[in-house]
Write a protein that holds these residues in place. Structure first.
Motif, PDB file in Angstrom:
ATOM      1  N   ILE A 196       0.830  -1.210   0.000  1.00 14.59           N
ATOM      2  CA  ILE A 196       0.000   0.000   0.000  1.00 14.59           C
ATOM      3  C   ILE A 196       0.862   1.257   0.000  1.00 14.59           C
ATOM      4  CG2 ILE A 196      -1.614   1.365   1.399  1.00 14.59           C
ATOM      5  CD1 ILE A 196      -2.673  -1.422   2.442  1.00 14.59           C
ATOM      6  N   VAL A 197       1.781   1.343   0.957  1.00 18.22           N
ATOM      7  CA  VAL A 197       2.530   2.583   1.148  1.00 18.22           C
ATOM      8  C   VAL A 197       3.552   2.809   0.044  1.00 18.22           C
ATOM      9  CG1 VAL A 197       3.927   3.931   2.764  1.00 18.22           C
ATOM     10  CG2 VAL A 197       2.165   2.388   3.643  1.00 18.22           C
ATOM     11  N   LYS A 198       4.042   1.741  -0.579  1.00 13.20           N
ATOM     12  CA  LYS A 198       5.035   1.936  -1.643  1.00 13.20           C
ATOM     13  C   LYS A 198       4.462   2.772  -2.777  1.00 13.20           C
ATOM     14  CE  LYS A 198       3.277  -1.189  -4.696  1.00 13.20           C
ATOM     15  NZ  LYS A 198       3.174  -1.240  -6.166  1.00 13.20           N
ATOM     16  N   ASN A 199       3.142   2.704  -2.990  1.00 11.26           N
ATOM     17  CA  ASN A 199       2.536   3.526  -4.039  1.00 11.26           C
ATOM     18  C   ASN A 199       2.660   5.015  -3.721  1.00 11.26           C
ATOM     19  OD1 ASN A 199       1.696   1.402  -5.703  1.00 11.26           O
ATOM     20  ND2 ASN A 199      -0.213   1.141  -4.580  1.00 11.26           N
ATOM     21  N   LEU A 259      10.933   3.716   3.053  1.00  9.36           N
ATOM     22  CA  LEU A 259      10.894   2.378   3.636  1.00  9.36           C
ATOM     23  C   LEU A 259      10.821   2.461   5.156  1.00  9.36           C
ATOM     24  CD1 LEU A 259      11.066  -0.697   3.312  1.00  9.36           C
ATOM     25  CD2 LEU A 259      13.560  -0.480   3.358  1.00  9.36           C
ATOM     26  N   ALA A 260      11.511   3.440   5.741  1.00  3.38           N
ATOM     27  CA  ALA A 260      11.495   3.607   7.193  1.00  3.38           C
ATOM     28  C   ALA A 260      10.085   3.927   7.688  1.00  3.38           C
ATOM     29  CB  ALA A 260      12.468   4.712   7.613  1.00  3.38           C
ATOM     30  N   GLU A 261       9.394   4.837   7.010  1.00  2.00           N
ATOM     31  CA  GLU A 261       8.060   5.182   7.520  1.00  2.00           C
ATOM     32  C   GLU A 261       7.050   4.074   7.208  1.00  2.00           C
ATOM     33  OE1 GLU A 261       5.846   8.390   4.777  1.00  2.00           O
ATOM     34  OE2 GLU A 261       7.773   9.139   5.513  1.00  2.00           O
ATOM     35  N   THR A 262       7.259   3.339   6.138  1.00  2.00           N
ATOM     36  CA  THR A 262       6.407   2.183   5.860  1.00  2.00           C
ATOM     37  C   THR A 262       6.554   1.143   6.964  1.00  2.00           C
ATOM     38  OG1 THR A 262       6.704   2.531   3.476  1.00  2.00           O
ATOM     39  CG2 THR A 262       5.831   0.404   4.158  1.00  2.00           C
ATOM     40  N   THR A 263       7.803   0.908   7.370  1.00  2.00           N
ATOM     41  CA  THR A 263       8.077  -0.069   8.424  1.00  2.00           C
ATOM     42  C   THR A 263       7.466   0.365   9.747  1.00  2.00           C
ATOM     43  OG1 THR A 263      10.150  -0.681   7.321  1.00  2.00           O
ATOM     44  CG2 THR A 263       9.920  -1.308   9.635  1.00  2.00           C
ATOM     45  N   ARG A 264       7.547   1.657  10.057  1.00  2.00           N
ATOM     46  CA  ARG A 264       6.941   2.150  11.307  1.00  2.00           C
ATOM     47  C   ARG A 264       5.442   1.880  11.336  1.00  2.00           C
ATOM     48  NH1 ARG A 264      10.525   6.704  10.551  1.00  2.00           N
ATOM     49  NH2 ARG A 264       8.838   7.941   9.644  1.00  2.00           N
ATOM     50  N   LEU A 265       4.764   2.141  10.226  1.00  2.00           N
ATOM     51  CA  LEU A 265       3.322   1.923  10.196  1.00  2.00           C
ATOM     52  C   LEU A 265       2.984   0.444  10.308  1.00  2.00           C
ATOM     53  CD1 LEU A 265       0.462   3.035   9.898  1.00  2.00           C
ATOM     54  CD2 LEU A 265       0.736   2.862   7.408  1.00  2.00           C
ATOM     55  N   HIS A 301      -4.242   9.110   7.299  1.00  2.00           N
ATOM     56  CA  HIS A 301      -5.236   9.060   8.372  1.00  2.00           C
ATOM     57  C   HIS A 301      -4.977   7.886   9.300  1.00  2.00           C
ATOM     58  CE1 HIS A 301      -9.389   8.472  10.093  1.00  2.00           C
ATOM     59  NE2 HIS A 301      -9.252   9.776  10.226  1.00  2.00           N
ATOM     60  N   LEU A 302      -4.657   6.729   8.716  1.00  2.00           N
ATOM     61  CA  LEU A 302      -4.353   5.541   9.519  1.00  2.00           C
ATOM     62  C   LEU A 302      -3.102   5.777  10.360  1.00  2.00           C
ATOM     63  CD1 LEU A 302      -5.100   2.557  10.092  1.00  2.00           C
ATOM     64  CD2 LEU A 302      -3.588   1.922   8.194  1.00  2.00           C
ATOM     65  N   ASN A 339      -2.687   6.004  14.634  1.00  2.00           N
ATOM     66  CA  ASN A 339      -1.760   5.131  15.369  1.00  2.00           C
ATOM     67  C   ASN A 339      -0.498   5.857  15.816  1.00  2.00           C
ATOM     68  OD1 ASN A 339      -2.749   2.078  15.171  1.00  2.00           O
ATOM     69  ND2 ASN A 339      -3.331   3.110  13.267  1.00  2.00           N
ATOM     70  N   ASN A 340      -0.527   7.203  15.753  1.00  2.00           N
ATOM     71  CA  ASN A 340       0.596   8.033  16.213  1.00  2.00           C
ATOM     72  C   ASN A 340       1.910   7.667  15.533  1.00  2.00           C
ATOM     73  OD1 ASN A 340      -0.980   9.514  18.156  1.00  2.00           O
ATOM     74  ND2 ASN A 340      -0.952   7.669  19.432  1.00  2.00           N
ATOM     75  N   VAL A 341       1.836   7.431  14.223  1.00  2.00           N
ATOM     76  CA  VAL A 341       3.020   7.091  13.439  1.00  2.00           C
ATOM     77  C   VAL A 341       3.406   8.298  12.587  1.00  2.00           C
ATOM     78  CG1 VAL A 341       3.978   5.585  11.656  1.00  2.00           C
ATOM     79  CG2 VAL A 341       2.414   4.648  13.378  1.00  2.00           C
ATOM     80  N   ASP A 342       4.663   8.692  12.686  1.00  7.95           N
ATOM     81  CA  ASP A 342       5.164   9.832  11.922  1.00  7.95           C
ATOM     82  C   ASP A 342       5.494   9.389  10.499  1.00  7.95           C
ATOM     83  OD1 ASP A 342       6.118  12.413  11.397  1.00  7.95           O
ATOM     84  OD2 ASP A 342       8.164  11.895  12.008  1.00  7.95           O
ATOM     85  N   MET A 343       4.838   9.991   9.490  1.00  3.76           N
ATOM     86  CA  MET A 343       5.072   9.636   8.090  1.00  3.76           C
ATOM     87  C   MET A 343       5.208  10.924   7.275  1.00  3.76           C
ATOM     88  SD  MET A 343       2.612   6.286   7.561  1.00  3.76           S
ATOM     89  CE  MET A 343       3.477   5.766   6.072  1.00  3.76           C
ATOM     90  N   PRO A 344       6.355  11.587   7.371  1.00  2.00           N
ATOM     91  CA  PRO A 344       6.513  12.902   6.734  1.00  2.00           C
ATOM     92  C   PRO A 344       6.434  12.883   5.212  1.00  2.00           C
ATOM     93  CG  PRO A 344       8.603  12.105   7.601  1.00  2.00           C
ATOM     94  CD  PRO A 344       7.554  11.199   8.150  1.00  2.00           C
TER      95      PRO A 344
END
Length: 341
Positions: free
Chosen positions: A195-198, A225-231, A297-298, A302-307
């Motif tokens: 999902i996030v790679k798109n 990849l780092a923010e994808t992994t965090r989520l 939004h997701l 979940n309080n995940v930082d995705m800049p």
């Protein structure tokens, strides 16, 4: 569930659905692959000419693929059902599937998106609408650009299911000499990676469209990849899944290839095209433009930082210009590189 599936239904005759049907048919020429298409002209072309020219050009499809526009007929007696419809129309499409599945049929999702409005992954939508347990649902993801697979260029992928025996059975049904399926039980990690790679590919495409170099794009891919992994980890996925084919592998392919719809859409945006104008330049929708806001939004829930995702959403919504995107990302506070942090 020991012998490979002898009848496979594939719902969706776009580029990936048609390619997957070809892959399945090449795996076992004694198996019957039923490909459901919405349009009758596509059905007629596949059955008479063994091509789907709109999506796969002059690629010849195996003779054991039979197309139909009757979804009930496609599903009848099919122990393996593969879904390759647009993510945002999945819920509606499943209404035609409900009640027509064979007993104990397995569902495989090829879709890479979050449902807008609910933030549900595709496997969750399938389970909810069809009222079947998650252990009957698998997801397939990896560096799988459809046209390359259609040309039989070697690739590998991941089949994830909470029931490892089902995952192994599905894999045994998909073994042409140009495709290697690995199995995994981390459905969450595999889906989130896809999902996030798109969204990250949109960011890389924007950089490319603006004429930025490889250093910039490599930085976006790596931090993406780092923010994808965090989520994924926040939702219960495993970090090691994101370092594999469904994470890093899919991310690199989608961000680097000119065949990638999301990279192409980002490049057009980076060149100055309006988001609403993308449909005039592309034959297929870039899923990242539809799912990016749901991903953000997701993450916030979940309080995940995705800049990077946040910047892409701002560009898509018109609250941030592409010229300001790099400054916004580089101007963030200094911190350690640690992926989980």
């Amino acid at each position: 569930m020991n012998a490979p599936a002898r009848r496979i239904a594939v719902l969706g005759a776009g580029s990936w659905g048609t390619t997957f049907a070809k892959l399945a048919a090449d795996s076992n020429r004694d198996a019957q692959v039923i490909l459901w298409a919405r349009r009758n002209d596509v059905v007629q072309e596949i059955n008479s000419k063994h091509t789907n020219a709109q999506y796969l050009g002059d690629t010849v499809l195996p003779s054991n693929i039979v197309a139909t526009d009757d979804i009930t007929a496609a599903l009848k007696d099919s122990p393996l059902v593969v879904l390759a419809v647009p993510a945002q129309s999945l819920r509606e499409q499943l209404q035609s599937v409900k009640g027509h599945l064979a007993d104990d049929a397995c569902i495989v999702s090829l879709m890479k998106g979050l449902e807008r409005g609910t933030d549900l992954r595709m496997s969750e939508v399938i389970s909810e609408v069809l009222e079947i347990p998650m252990d009957r649902i698998a997801v397939l993801s990896g560096p799988n650009l459809a046209m390359e697979i259609a040309r039989k260029e070697p690739t590998a992928s991941v089949i994830a299911c909470s029931d490892t025996d089902r995952a192994a059975w599905i894999a045994s049904s998909l073994v042409p000499d140009y495709f290697r399926p690995y199995t995994n039980s981390d459905v969450i990690g595999v889906e989130i990676g896809g999902i996030v790679k798109n969204v990250i590919a949109l960011a890389v495409g924007i950089c490319d469209g603006m004429g930025m170099g490889d250093n910039t794009k490599a930085s976006v891919i790596t931090r993406g990849l780092a923010e994808t992994t965090r989520l994924a980890m926040a939702l219960g996925g495993k970090a090691e899944t994101l370092s594999g084919l469904a994470g890093l592998g899919d991310l690199v392919a989608t961000c680097a290839s000119p065949l990638s719809r999301n990279r192409t859409a980002g490049r057009l945006i980076g060149q100055g095209h309006a988001v609403d104008d993308l449909a005039n330049h592309m034959t297929q929708t870039a899923e990242g433009t539809k799912s990016a806001a749901a991903v953000l939004h997701l993450a916030r829930k979940n309080n995940v930082d995705m800049p990077i995702t946040e910047a892409v959403v701002a560009v898509l919504e018109g609250t941030l210009t592409v010229d300001s995107m790099a400054n916004r990302l580089l101007g963030r506070r200094l911190k350690s590189e640690g992926i989980p942090s």
